[in-house]
Design an enzyme around this catalytic site. Sequence first.
Site, PDB file in Angstrom:
ATOM      1  N   LYS A  49       0.818  -1.213   0.000  1.00  0.00           N
ATOM      2  CA  LYS A  49       0.000   0.000   0.000  1.00  0.00           C
ATOM      3  C   LYS A  49       0.853   1.266   0.000  1.00  0.00           C
ATOM      4  CE  LYS A  49      -3.489  -2.730  -0.094  1.00  0.00           C
ATOM      5  NZ  LYS A  49      -2.992  -4.013   0.423  1.00  0.00           N
ATOM      6  N   TYR A 262     -11.744 -15.030   2.918  1.00  0.00           N
ATOM      7  CA  TYR A 262     -10.765 -13.984   3.205  1.00  0.00           C
ATOM      8  C   TYR A 262     -10.373 -13.997   4.684  1.00  0.00           C
ATOM      9  CZ  TYR A 262      -8.680  -9.494   4.108  1.00  0.00           C
ATOM     10  OH  TYR A 262      -7.810  -8.529   4.522  1.00  0.00           O
ATOM     11  N   TYR A 288      -2.482 -12.855   2.897  1.00  0.00           N
ATOM     12  CA  TYR A 288      -2.225 -12.602   1.473  1.00  0.00           C
ATOM     13  C   TYR A 288      -1.065 -13.441   0.926  1.00  0.00           C
ATOM     14  CZ  TYR A 288      -5.074  -8.460   2.436  1.00  0.00           C
ATOM     15  OH  TYR A 288      -6.083  -7.620   2.813  1.00  0.00           O
TER      16      TYR A 288
HETATM   17  C1  LIG Z   1      -3.705  -5.262   0.336  1.00  0.00           C
HETATM   18  C2  LIG Z   1      -2.741  -6.380   0.271  1.00  0.00           C
HETATM   19  C3  LIG Z   1      -2.659  -7.218  -0.854  1.00  0.00           C
HETATM   20  C4  LIG Z   1      -3.624  -7.138  -1.993  1.00  0.00           C
HETATM   21  O1  LIG Z   1      -3.477  -6.015  -2.821  1.00  0.00           O
HETATM   22  P1  LIG Z   1      -4.734  -5.507  -3.643  1.00  0.00           P
HETATM   23  O2  LIG Z   1      -4.219  -4.350  -4.383  1.00  0.00           O
HETATM   24  O3  LIG Z   1      -5.794  -5.166  -2.634  1.00  0.00           O
HETATM   25  O4  LIG Z   1      -5.195  -6.627  -4.521  1.00  0.00           O
HETATM   26  C5  LIG Z   1      -1.696  -8.202  -0.873  1.00  0.00           C
HETATM   27  N1  LIG Z   1      -0.860  -8.374   0.162  1.00  0.00           N
HETATM   28  C6  LIG Z   1      -0.917  -7.602   1.259  1.00  0.00           C
HETATM   29  C7  LIG Z   1       0.031  -7.891   2.368  1.00  0.00           C
HETATM   30  C8  LIG Z   1      -1.856  -6.577   1.353  1.00  0.00           C
HETATM   31  O5  LIG Z   1      -1.903  -5.819   2.470  1.00  0.00           O
END
Ligand SMILES: *Cc1c(COP(=O)(O)O)cnc(C)c1O
Length: 333
Positions: A49, A262, A288
């Site tokens: 992010k 999720y 993730y």
């Molecule tokens: C938000 C996030 C993702 C996913 O990214 P998107 O752009 O929302 O698809 C992947 N890994 C981590 C650790 C995240 O915080």
Amino acid sequence: MQLARFPRLRFAHLPTPLEPLTRLARELGGPHLYVKRDDCTGLAFGGNKTRKLEFLVADAVAGGADTLITAGGVQSNHVRQTAAAAARLDLACHLVLTRNVPRTDEDYVSGGNIQLDRLLGAGVHVLPEGENREQAMDGLADRLRAQGRRPYVIPVGGSNAVGALGYVAAAAEIERQAEERDLLVDHVVVAASSGGTQAGLVAGFHGLRSRTRVIGIDVEADADVTAAAVRRHAAETLAHLGCSEAATPGVEVVAGHGGDGYGLPSTEMIDAVQRLARLEGLILDPVYTGKAMAGLIALIAAGRFAPSETVVFLHTGGQPALFAYRSAFAGGG
Ligand SMILES: *Cc1c(COP(=O)(O)O)cnc(C)c1O
């Protein structure tokens, strides 16, 4: 691709390292594997992010905002990095959090990311069950405006055409690093959730006429919805870049690795997190990158890649959530 036209603040540690995963590749019998360390973007434990926020927060500041509002789950990495960017730039920050995962233990409810949100000085608003977070953000923005503040609302995950520019730039960074090392990157594998990260990469490699193809691993356990989000964000991003005349690139999102949903731990995720820790000293996250790595390992086992190909796993961060999921790793975790 004229990225320089867009306002950008610089707070990420860039370029992030590109490192070989030698032991993992040997154990799996190829292909050539690398990890792109976007867990090392540097802002309050980093993550993907931060790249999006360089463009989003610049857009907010350029428009005269004095307050950031965003939303996510209680263990959102996105809201943690937003709170940190706000602190750095002397902006107020309000986070709308939902209990989107049925975990109620103390580690989950008040440790990990939410502990950091509070430490970073953000206003934390945990929504009652069933309330809509977009409506809650808009309502909060209205109340703040009535008090004379100038709020800027960042969508969930920082996923829109502005945020995705961070991953258009990341595609160019990967292309440059590969060139410097005489690598031909065939595939980048990345976790896909709100879709802006994959969308930015797809748009970026497309704009560069690169050979590199992006494979998203759905972590939402709803790959059709995730793929639709990636497609929509990729098209919006290309339009924002002024490349809308070009044929839209294909989007691949792999299903089957989101487990029961999720944020819900799966055996396959725990195996992948343990394996990378023990083989490479590399720490993944439970929501993730653990699931995305499980997906990559399964694709390799299924013979998706030729042994001569080069695959880059994009490590998007998220490790603070490991501490919130301590109980899921009980017994050898
Ligand atoms: C938000 C996030 C993702 C996913 O990214 P998107 O752009 O929302 O698809 C992947 N890994 C981590 C650790 C995240 O915080």
